[in-house]
Design an enzyme around this catalytic site. Structure first.
Site, PDB file in Angstrom:
ATOM      1  N   GLY A  88       0.732  -1.092  -0.088  1.00 41.95           N
ATOM      2  CA  GLY A  88      -0.068  -0.005   0.110  1.00 41.95           C
ATOM      3  C   GLY A  88       0.993   1.217  -0.017  1.00 41.95           C
ATOM      4  O   GLY A  88       0.299   2.371  -0.071  1.00 41.95           O
ATOM      5  N   LYS A 109       9.834   2.225  -0.508  1.00 44.61           N
ATOM      6  CA  LYS A 109       8.887   2.249   0.324  1.00 44.61           C
ATOM      7  C   LYS A 109       8.462   3.786   1.071  1.00 44.61           C
ATOM      8  O   LYS A 109       9.563   4.400   1.199  1.00 44.61           O
ATOM      9  CB  LYS A 109       9.594   1.563   2.041  1.00 44.61           C
ATOM     10  N   ARG A 172      14.634  -0.004  -0.375  1.00 46.66           N
ATOM     11  CA  ARG A 172      14.864  -1.475   0.529  1.00 46.66           C
ATOM     12  C   ARG A 172      15.605  -2.420  -0.321  1.00 46.66           C
ATOM     13  O   ARG A 172      15.032  -2.772  -1.445  1.00 46.66           O
ATOM     14  CB  ARG A 172      13.478  -1.684   1.293  1.00 46.66           C
ATOM     15  N   ASP A 244       1.830 -11.041   7.534  1.00 45.12           N
ATOM     16  CA  ASP A 244       2.278 -10.241   6.120  1.00 45.12           C
ATOM     17  C   ASP A 244       3.891  -9.698   6.529  1.00 45.12           C
ATOM     18  O   ASP A 244       4.164  -9.198   5.429  1.00 45.12           O
ATOM     19  CB  ASP A 244       1.197  -9.161   5.819  1.00 45.12           C
ATOM     20  N   ASP A 254      10.050  -5.531   7.565  1.00 41.04           N
ATOM     21  CA  ASP A 254       9.147  -4.701   8.227  1.00 41.04           C
ATOM     22  C   ASP A 254       9.291  -4.059   9.468  1.00 41.04           C
ATOM     23  O   ASP A 254       8.757  -4.469  10.466  1.00 41.04           O
ATOM     24  CB  ASP A 254       7.782  -5.150   7.835  1.00 41.04           C
TER      25      ASP A 254
HETATM   26  P1  AMP Z   1       2.715  -2.899   7.866  1.00 39.04           P
HETATM   27  O1  AMP Z   1       2.422  -1.822   9.072  1.00 39.04           O
HETATM   28  O2  AMP Z   1       3.761  -2.840   7.125  1.00 39.04           O
HETATM   29  O3  AMP Z   1       2.189  -4.101   8.535  1.00 39.04           O
HETATM   30  O4  AMP Z   1       1.367  -2.389   6.962  1.00 39.04           O
HETATM   31  C1  AMP Z   1       0.467  -3.155   6.868  1.00 39.04           C
HETATM   32  C2  AMP Z   1      -0.591  -2.901   5.635  1.00 39.04           C
HETATM   33  O5  AMP Z   1      -0.798  -1.560   5.495  1.00 39.04           O
HETATM   34  C3  AMP Z   1       0.320  -3.057   4.183  1.00 39.04           C
HETATM   35  O6  AMP Z   1      -0.820  -3.613   3.459  1.00 39.04           O
HETATM   36  C4  AMP Z   1       0.878  -1.711   3.974  1.00 39.04           C
HETATM   37  O7  AMP Z   1       1.198  -1.480   2.852  1.00 39.04           O
HETATM   38  C5  AMP Z   1      -0.634  -0.809   4.454  1.00 39.04           C
HETATM   39  N1  AMP Z   1      -0.066   0.728   4.762  1.00 39.04           N
HETATM   40  C6  AMP Z   1       0.774   0.798   5.939  1.00 39.04           C
HETATM   41  N2  AMP Z   1       0.875   2.299   5.858  1.00 39.04           N
HETATM   42  C7  AMP Z   1       0.337   2.817   4.683  1.00 39.04           C
HETATM   43  C8  AMP Z   1       0.253   4.117   4.253  1.00 39.04           C
HETATM   44  N3  AMP Z   1       0.796   4.982   4.696  1.00 39.04           N
HETATM   45  N4  AMP Z   1      -0.579   4.259   3.063  1.00 39.04           N
HETATM   46  C9  AMP Z   1      -1.136   3.161   2.414  1.00 39.04           C
HETATM   47  N5  AMP Z   1      -1.101   1.732   2.966  1.00 39.04           N
HETATM   48  C10 AMP Z   1      -0.252   1.556   4.075  1.00 39.04           C
HETATM   49 MG    MG Z   2       4.011  -4.944   6.596  1.00 36.01          MG
END
Ligand code: AMP
Ligand code: MG
Length: 472
Positions: A88, A109, A172, A244, A254
């Site tokens: 995302g 990222k 990354r 994930d 992550d």
């Molecule tokens: P994570 O915090 O890396 O585990 O992210 C969990 C999910 O939320 C993943 O699909 C990320 O791509 C999405 N995500 C986290 N932050 C953002 C953001 N600022 N904009 C869009 N998607 C996000």
């Molecule tokens: Mg993640």
């Protein structure tokens, strides 16, 4: 500079990803290029620091041969099932093959919204970008399998997170970004063909000696068991061990609200979003097992007749505690200076840890202090250590060269929270010196050096960080 890309993931079927271009930013500015990692990849760091590559790292240009895409994945977040997550706020630029033949993803990222952004802005502010840069590179220097940071850039744009903050993008590098959640995405859709293709891709890329999906499961279980043991041996808390955020390669991935412990406590939690302590320090091996059980169930459709498949998969994941336990013991033996094995060693190590917890002893300083004769001073009541040290000395008497063992097992420098926060605070105010100094110290975690003075210290009373925040 031309970088030769060879994008194997982008050759998988369309339902694995969404092809996208990064969204341009106002004003790309270089924070850092990682010279040793550039060399590792066969790239010239001086050229990566030139404006054309800074523009690429910011998403304002796409290099020839790249095939930018957002990867699809699903996942269990804090135990709750989310059928579609995906990149995302990240884009896979493509893959490069290093001079030694190893293949690496280069991912941006914080590069803007994608098809998977849901309500997010796809962006990152400078805090999580620098945190991931610092901590992932420190992990690499400590010898822990991890994704790496190739470069960080500012965007010249503001990102809104309760307040306006400077935007940034992290470049990354990973041996791949394939997660347990990538398998879950296809398993949940009943897409056995995609599962088969994904398993074949992962076997070719990460575990070429695996011949069957069961072999693959065995390899991933072993890689994760060893990885988590490494974390535990350093006092590292990942913070968000969602499925994930667990890489099939066995690399740490992550870095969100992660942290290294200062004072040791087995139930320590840092993440501000981990209300119930699901991902507390001591829970990490259990959570790895839980995540791998999800992975195993994704592979079942590839494993033949259901009954025997379930039996074999269960046996495979049930080996995790043993592999983990053996690795944990091997690492902690070295941490207390033991190169030989005796039956009482585990109890001796556990006795030290329980005294450390009671005495609020600093994890890193206590173990380092074993070699340097300063461990007792880390305990609220030094007597608690002295009592243990009598047994320890008796055990050390049967070791040939415990000093040598201790020196290579216990770092002096880890990315302490208060130092990471200090670097982020300064960077927000435009000063990147503390960030660069911290990285320089952490590049050599086992070697004491005068420039690193003070970086081994535990936080002072006003400096203790008790909560870390999510990576967005
Ligand atoms: P994570 O915090 O890396 O585990 O992210 C969990 C999910 O939320 C993943 O699909 C990320 O791509 C999405 N995500 C986290 N932050 C953002 C953001 N600022 N904009 C869009 N998607 C996000
Ligand atoms: Mg993640």
């Amino acid at each position: 500079m031309t970088v030769t890309f060879d994008n194997s993931y982008s050759r998988l079927p369309d339902r694995f990803f969404v092809r996208m271009q990064p969204a341009a930013v106002a004003e790309p500015g270089l924070i850092a290029v990682n010279a040793p990692l550039s060399h590792r990849l066969g790239l010239d760091p001086d050229l990566l620091a030139q404006p054309d590559w800074v523009a690429i790292f910011a998403g304002n240009a796409v290099p020839d041969g790249a095939a930018p895409l957002a990867q699809a994945y699903a996942g269990h977040q804090f135990g709750g099932w989310v059928p579609q997550l995906g990149d995302g706020r990240a884009l896979l630029l493509g893959e490069v093959v290093a001079p030694d033949g190893r293949r690496f993803d280069i991912q941006l990222k914080g590069s803007g919204p994608t098809a998977f952004s849901r309500r997010g802005d796809g962006r990152a502010w400078i805090g999580p970008v620098l945190r991931e840069y610092i901590v992932s590179e420190a992990m690499a220097a400590l010898g822990v399998p991890t994704t790496r940071a190739l470069a960080a850039v500012t965007t010249g744009e503001v990102v809104w997170r309760e307040t306006a903050l400077p935007g940034a993008v992290l470049a990354r590098v990973a041996s791949s970004h394939i997660r347990v959640g990538t398998f879950q995405y296809f398993a949940a859709r009943g897409d056995s063909e995609a599962l088969r293709l994904l398993a074949d891709h992962v076997i070719a890329r990460h575990y070429p000696d695996a011949e069957t999906p069961l072999d693959l499961l065995d390899r991933v279980v072993a890689a994760q068991a060893r990885l988590i043991a490494r974390w535990m041996s350093l006092g590292f808390i990942h913070g968000v061990m969602n499925t994930d955020n667990m890489a099939i390669s066995g690399e740490t991935i992550d870095y969100g609200p992660c942290a290294f412990m200062d004072a040791y406590h087995p139930e320590k939690v840092f993440s501000s979003i981990d209300q119930f302590g699901r991902y507390a320090f001591n829970n990490q091996p259990q959570i790895a097992l839980w995540n791998l059980a999800q992975f195993a169930s994704c592979l079942l459709p590839l494993m033949g007749e259901e009954g025997p498949a379930i039996e074999a998969a269960t046996a495979s994941i049930n080996r995790l505690p043993e592999i983990y336990g053996d690795e944990w013991l091997r690492l902690f033996r070295a941490k207390i200076g033991l190169a030989t094995e005796e039956p009482g060693d585990r109890a001796l190590i556990e006795a030290l840890l329980s005294r450390m917890a009671e005495g609020r002893a600093d994890f890193t300083r206590t173990f380092r202090g074993l070699a340097e004769g300063t461990a007792a001073a880390e305990f609220a009541a030094p007597d608690a250590f002295e009592g243990w040290a009598t047994d320890w000395q008796a055990r050390l008497a049967r070791e040939a060269d415990p000093k040598a063992t201790l020196a290579t097992a216990n770092p002096a420098y880890i990315p302490r929270n208060h130092r990471v926060e200090e670097a982020i605070r300064a960077a927000v105010a435009g000063d990147f010196d503390p960030f660069h100094r911290l990285n320089a110290v952490l590049a050599h975690p086992f070697e004491r050096c005068p420039e690193a003075e003070g970086y081994d210290a535990a936080p002072g009373e006003g400096e203790v960080v008790t909560r870390t925040f999510c990576g967005t």
